[in-house]
Design a protein around this motif. Structure first.
Motif, PDB file in Angstrom:
ATOM      1  N   MET A  92       0.842  -1.164   0.000  1.00 34.33           N
ATOM      2  CA  MET A  92       0.000   0.000   0.000  1.00 34.33           C
ATOM      3  C   MET A  92       0.896   1.238   0.000  1.00 34.33           C
ATOM      4  N   SER A  93       0.568   2.168  -0.861  1.00 32.32           N
ATOM      5  CA  SER A  93       1.323   3.414  -0.889  1.00 32.32           C
ATOM      6  C   SER A  93       0.388   4.586  -0.605  1.00 32.32           C
ATOM      7  N   ILE A  94       0.963   5.656  -0.105  1.00 28.35           N
ATOM      8  CA  ILE A  94       0.200   6.860   0.208  1.00 28.35           C
ATOM      9  C   ILE A  94       0.564   7.925  -0.806  1.00 28.35           C
ATOM     10  N   HIS A  95      -0.435   8.551  -1.363  1.00 21.00           N
ATOM     11  CA  HIS A  95      -0.230   9.614  -2.351  1.00 21.00           C
ATOM     12  C   HIS A  95      -0.728  10.930  -1.772  1.00 21.00           C
ATOM     13  N   THR A  96      -0.157  12.014  -2.237  1.00 22.03           N
ATOM     14  CA  THR A  96      -0.564  13.341  -1.793  1.00 22.03           C
ATOM     15  C   THR A  96      -0.856  14.209  -3.005  1.00 22.03           C
ATOM     16  N   PHE A  97      -1.992  14.886  -2.963  1.00 19.03           N
ATOM     17  CA  PHE A  97      -2.382  15.829  -4.008  1.00 19.03           C
ATOM     18  C   PHE A  97      -2.684  17.159  -3.333  1.00 19.03           C
ATOM     19  N   SER A  98      -2.243  18.243  -3.927  1.00 21.49           N
ATOM     20  CA  SER A  98      -2.664  19.550  -3.429  1.00 21.49           C
ATOM     21  C   SER A  98      -4.131  19.737  -3.831  1.00 21.49           C
ATOM     22  N   SER A  99      -4.817  20.634  -3.180  1.00 21.14           N
ATOM     23  CA  SER A  99      -6.215  20.908  -3.539  1.00 21.14           C
ATOM     24  C   SER A  99      -6.326  21.305  -5.000  1.00 21.14           C
ATOM     25  N   ARG A 100      -5.370  22.083  -5.464  1.00 24.55           N
ATOM     26  CA  ARG A 100      -5.381  22.535  -6.856  1.00 24.55           C
ATOM     27  C   ARG A 100      -5.203  21.359  -7.809  1.00 24.55           C
ATOM     28  N   ASP A 101      -4.223  20.471  -7.525  1.00 31.97           N
ATOM     29  CA  ASP A 101      -4.001  19.303  -8.387  1.00 31.97           C
ATOM     30  C   ASP A 101      -5.199  18.360  -8.367  1.00 31.97           C
ATOM     31  N   THR A 155      -8.326  19.205  -7.861  1.00 36.21           N
ATOM     32  CA  THR A 155      -9.391  19.830  -8.645  1.00 36.21           C
ATOM     33  C   THR A 155      -9.142  19.684 -10.141  1.00 36.21           C
ATOM     34  N   ARG A 156      -7.891  19.801 -10.538  1.00 34.68           N
ATOM     35  CA  ARG A 156      -7.553  19.696 -11.966  1.00 34.68           C
ATOM     36  C   ARG A 156      -7.699  18.277 -12.502  1.00 34.68           C
ATOM     37  N   ASP A 157      -7.425  17.262 -11.669  1.00 34.23           N
ATOM     38  CA  ASP A 157      -7.419  15.889 -12.172  1.00 34.23           C
ATOM     39  C   ASP A 157      -7.948  14.909 -11.123  1.00 34.23           C
ATOM     40  N   VAL A 158      -9.247  14.937 -10.922  1.00 31.18           N
ATOM     41  CA  VAL A 158      -9.883  14.047  -9.945  1.00 31.18           C
ATOM     42  C   VAL A 158      -9.656  12.595 -10.343  1.00 31.18           C
ATOM     43  N   SER A 159      -9.667  12.309 -11.630  1.00 26.96           N
ATOM     44  CA  SER A 159      -9.475  10.928 -12.096  1.00 26.96           C
ATOM     45  C   SER A 159      -8.122  10.374 -11.673  1.00 26.96           C
ATOM     46  N   ALA A 160      -7.094  11.192 -11.712  1.00 23.14           N
ATOM     47  CA  ALA A 160      -5.760  10.742 -11.291  1.00 23.14           C
ATOM     48  C   ALA A 160      -5.764  10.401  -9.799  1.00 23.14           C
ATOM     49  N   ALA A 161      -6.470  11.197  -9.004  1.00 18.79           N
ATOM     50  CA  ALA A 161      -6.552  10.919  -7.567  1.00 18.79           C
ATOM     51  C   ALA A 161      -7.313   9.623  -7.315  1.00 18.79           C
ATOM     52  N   LYS A 162      -8.373   9.396  -8.077  1.00 17.61           N
ATOM     53  CA  LYS A 162      -9.128   8.150  -7.921  1.00 17.61           C
ATOM     54  C   LYS A 162      -8.280   6.945  -8.312  1.00 17.61           C
ATOM     55  N   ILE A 187      -6.543   3.596  -5.626  1.00 22.33           N
ATOM     56  CA  ILE A 187      -6.580   2.142  -5.776  1.00 22.33           C
ATOM     57  C   ILE A 187      -5.420   1.512  -5.016  1.00 22.33           C
ATOM     58  N   ASP A 188      -4.259   2.197  -4.994  1.00 22.45           N
ATOM     59  CA  ASP A 188      -3.058   1.690  -4.330  1.00 22.45           C
ATOM     60  C   ASP A 188      -3.023   1.979  -2.835  1.00 22.45           C
ATOM     61  N   GLY A 189      -3.790   2.947  -2.381  1.00 26.54           N
ATOM     62  CA  GLY A 189      -3.769   3.323  -0.976  1.00 26.54           C
ATOM     63  C   GLY A 189      -4.401   4.683  -0.790  1.00 26.54           C
ATOM     64  N   PRO A 190      -4.408   5.203   0.422  1.00 28.65           N
ATOM     65  CA  PRO A 190      -5.067   6.483   0.677  1.00 28.65           C
ATOM     66  C   PRO A 190      -4.402   7.637  -0.065  1.00 28.65           C
ATOM     67  N   VAL A 191      -5.228   8.608  -0.408  1.00 27.27           N
ATOM     68  CA  VAL A 191      -4.750   9.830  -1.055  1.00 27.27           C
ATOM     69  C   VAL A 191      -5.043  10.973  -0.095  1.00 27.27           C
ATOM     70  N   PHE A 192      -3.990  11.684   0.306  1.00 23.51           N
ATOM     71  CA  PHE A 192      -4.169  12.854   1.148  1.00 23.51           C
ATOM     72  C   PHE A 192      -4.269  14.074   0.259  1.00 23.51           C
ATOM     73  N   ILE A 193      -5.276  14.887   0.500  1.00 23.27           N
ATOM     74  CA  ILE A 193      -5.477  16.123  -0.252  1.00 23.27           C
ATOM     75  C   ILE A 193      -5.109  17.261   0.690  1.00 23.27           C
ATOM     76  N   ASP A 224     -14.269   0.177   0.014  1.00 24.11           N
ATOM     77  CA  ASP A 224     -14.014  -1.046   0.784  1.00 24.11           C
ATOM     78  C   ASP A 224     -13.076  -0.776   1.954  1.00 24.11           C
ATOM     79  N   ASP A 225     -12.065   0.063   1.730  1.00 20.28           N
ATOM     80  CA  ASP A 225     -11.149   0.421   2.818  1.00 20.28           C
ATOM     81  C   ASP A 225     -11.875   1.217   3.897  1.00 20.28           C
ATOM     82  N   TYR A 226     -12.742   2.120   3.471  1.00 20.82           N
ATOM     83  CA  TYR A 226     -13.510   2.901   4.442  1.00 20.82           C
ATOM     84  C   TYR A 226     -14.371   1.988   5.302  1.00 20.82           C
ATOM     85  N   TYR A 227     -15.102   1.068   4.670  1.00 19.77           N
ATOM     86  CA  TYR A 227     -15.962   0.147   5.432  1.00 19.77           C
ATOM     87  C   TYR A 227     -15.132  -0.691   6.402  1.00 19.77           C
TER      88      TYR A 227
END
Length: 86
Positions: free
Chosen positions: A1-10, A12-19, A23-29, A43-46
């Protein structure tokens, strides 16, 4: 599992990339460089919340004031080639 980080701006520009990253792990915005939100697969949330997937009926039961709604569907009478379905 890896953790990714996106700025609010990034985000907003590419929600699909964050989604896709979720898949690999949580995304911090982040908001102004500090984590503000987390995007997880449902599934992870549940799993974290300690309950299984909710059914549509469970969701509908939680609608505020839903007890006041009466739903009595009309009876459907079908006839097909001389056969009656009731």
């Amino acid at each position: 599992m890896s953790i990714h980080t996106f700025s609010s701006r990034d985000f907003t520009r590419d929600v699909s990339a964050a989604k896709r990253a979720a898949i690999d792990g949580p995304v911090f915005i982040t908001d102004r460089g500090r984590p503000a939100f987390a995007l997880l697969k449902i599934d992870d949330y549940y799993r974290i919340a300690g309950h299984g997937e909710r059914s549509l009926l469970d969701v509908m039961d939680d609608i505020p004031s839903g007890d006041d709604i009466d739903f009595e569907p009309a009876r459907l009478n079908l006839r097909l080639s001389g056969t009656s379905f009731e």
